[in-house]
Write an enzyme that holds these catalytic residues in place. Sequence first.
Site, PDB file in Angstrom:
ATOM      1  N   LYS A 209      34.565 -87.885  61.062  1.00 14.08           N
ATOM      2  CA  LYS A 209      34.096 -88.498  59.817  1.00 14.08           C
ATOM      3  C   LYS A 209      33.559 -89.904  60.109  1.00 14.08           C
ATOM      4  O   LYS A 209      32.479 -90.268  59.697  1.00 14.08           O
ATOM      5  CB  LYS A 209      35.266 -88.552  58.836  1.00 14.08           C
ATOM      6  N   GLU A 215      39.856 -91.159  70.489  1.00  9.08           N
ATOM      7  CA  GLU A 215      40.040 -89.927  71.272  1.00  9.08           C
ATOM      8  C   GLU A 215      38.768 -89.082  71.249  1.00  9.08           C
ATOM      9  O   GLU A 215      38.296 -88.588  72.279  1.00  9.08           O
ATOM     10  CB  GLU A 215      41.187 -89.085  70.686  1.00  9.08           C
ATOM     11  N   GLY A 269      39.771 -86.469  55.711  1.00 14.92           N
ATOM     12  CA  GLY A 269      39.761 -85.675  56.937  1.00 14.92           C
ATOM     13  C   GLY A 269      40.576 -84.394  56.819  1.00 14.92           C
ATOM     14  O   GLY A 269      40.107 -83.296  57.124  1.00 14.92           O
ATOM     15  N   ARG A 270      41.807 -84.519  56.318  1.00 13.71           N
ATOM     16  CA  ARG A 270      42.695 -83.341  56.269  1.00 13.71           C
ATOM     17  C   ARG A 270      42.325 -82.386  55.140  1.00 13.71           C
ATOM     18  O   ARG A 270      42.917 -81.316  55.019  1.00 13.71           O
ATOM     19  CB  ARG A 270      44.143 -83.804  56.147  1.00 13.71           C
ATOM     20  N   GLU A 356      50.672 -86.409  56.294  1.00  7.85           N
ATOM     21  CA  GLU A 356      49.781 -87.570  56.256  1.00  7.85           C
ATOM     22  C   GLU A 356      49.497 -87.949  54.798  1.00  7.85           C
ATOM     23  O   GLU A 356      49.262 -89.109  54.484  1.00  7.85           O
ATOM     24  CB  GLU A 356      48.469 -87.262  57.010  1.00  7.85           C
ATOM     25  N   HIS A 387      63.745 -65.855  66.530  1.00  8.09           N
ATOM     26  CA  HIS A 387      64.407 -65.929  67.839  1.00  8.09           C
ATOM     27  C   HIS A 387      64.405 -67.361  68.363  1.00  8.09           C
ATOM     28  O   HIS A 387      64.570 -67.588  69.556  1.00  8.09           O
ATOM     29  CB  HIS A 387      63.701 -64.988  68.821  1.00  8.09           C
ATOM     30  N   LYS A 512      47.843 -97.322  66.534  1.00  6.34           N
ATOM     31  CA  LYS A 512      46.510 -97.386  67.165  1.00  6.34           C
ATOM     32  C   LYS A 512      46.219 -98.822  67.593  1.00  6.34           C
ATOM     33  O   LYS A 512      45.660 -99.061  68.667  1.00  6.34           O
ATOM     34  CB  LYS A 512      45.427 -96.967  66.165  1.00  6.34           C
TER      35      LYS A 512
END
Length: 549
Positions: A209, A215, A269-270, A356, A387, A512
Amino acid sequence: MSIARSAAWKQLAAHARAIRKCQLRDLLPDRARARAMRAEHDGVYLDYSRQLATPETLDLLLTLARTARLGEKIEALYVGVRINVTEDRSVLHHALRAAEDERIEVDGADVVKEVHAVQRAVRRFVERVRGGDFLGATGKRLTNVVAIGIGGSYLGPEFVAESLATDPECRAAAAGRTLRFLANVDPIDAARALAGLEPERTLAVIISKTFTTAETMLNARVVRAWLQRHLGKKATAQHMVAVSTNAGDVEQFGLDPHNMFGFWDWVGGRYSVCSAVGLVPLALHYGFAPLARFLDGARSMDRHFFNAAYARNLPVLLGLFGVWNSSFLGFPARALLPYCQALHRFAAHVQQLDMESNGKGVSLRGRKLPFAAGEIDFGEPGTNGQHSFYQLLHQGRAVPADFIGFCRSQQPLEVESHPVSNHDELMANFFAQPDALACGRTAEECAAAGIPSRLIPHKVFPGNRPSNVLLLPVLDPYTTGQLLALYEHRTAVQGFIWEVNSFDQMGVELGKTLALCVREQLARSRSEPGARLKGFNPATAVLLKRYLS
Ligand code: F6P
């Protein structure tokens, strides 16, 4: 005044004290209660009768919703009021799947029109690539896609990619194609994402965005260098495209602005899977048709959310019971348990979406919350989870769970002489687990089953552990869209009740910023070995020395 000081909140707190004395094993046989505690929309069936609740609980939660002005807030979301107050933005992810004749205006512009213009551009581009009109630098077809992005620019698209991968139509449409995701700045992720790919046939989609995320930008440079090493400098524009809101930086990176697909600051973003963020990589891989059905499914859930009465409204019910479990019954976590392997990345997506969004410490007005907002979301598909961590769910800590199952499998299979199909085998577990959690097993039942008395304490199941059961017809692009929107809106409902801003994420920033200081130090220490470590506490300084030595 905080919602926690309202009469509705206090009534619920008192009611919770009474409910704690109830046992689900006593409540579950009540047919009228079972009838009252279920809801359905467009094939999505919700049974919430295993909540530690009675119909009175729902009435009180609906009163809380009215007190929190849930209706006005949902309306404000729909019409584009700037409800993301800290960033002064509208929140309009539902516009990303609105029908072409809908109209939602922001600052005088019809955003639905803009959404459909981008969708058309994505469709045209995807058809050119898939049809062999848009070729790589050496004239070969681009059959591999590497989607570079992180957080919301990765988790949602990956969940959908996995959800569709075994859908028979999608699988056929993706034959001979590869879709990889590159998210982590860890060089291992780049090695994995590029392993075995032919650069000549690879198209990278940089999804960011902001187009500034550290990263993503480093990974984009890694892939650009990889492409250029094999195909020369000019290859960049032909082998890399972008999805972003930042046209300037996209062009500066060396990409053709015609191959940039935009979205808007009113998409978080999410919440961006239905924008070009998800559409570009997914439609390159599966073609546009399944993605259109995915958007249809999300739209169906949107319409339900914006129109259905709250007592029958699936996202509202999920959200209200999320608040009930978290704020009134004190459960800090929540498990997401899809009985469908294709949903193996769903929990990771919902984790970001929910944690978030609602993991906040202050209200919209900046006041410290008098309760903990947000939950710890985690999950794995059943039966694998059985399990693994189900031991804790059954006899350790109680964790409210959402069980998600399907009437039919994407991949039906029967093994000769096995009494049931493989999907029935899976679903037998799906139907058993919520009841095991709810009803448990008493010492008397253990004794009656002949369990030796020394083992009885170990074999008792306390029960009374709440869950929702969601049953859908089959996992396909449409139901994937429904699930996506269902959980997006659940998150918003909880944020609206808690009065937090579910649409900013300032809590990700401090780490950050500190990483930038460490990075500077690492650069200095690498170029001048032995350089003094500046600005770190003794514990971190020792760690850094050890790392650098
Ligand atoms: O982790 C913070 C965050 O801003 C997320 O909200 C977002 O989804 C992600 O980083 C990636 O951001 P961008 O799409 O701008 O690269």
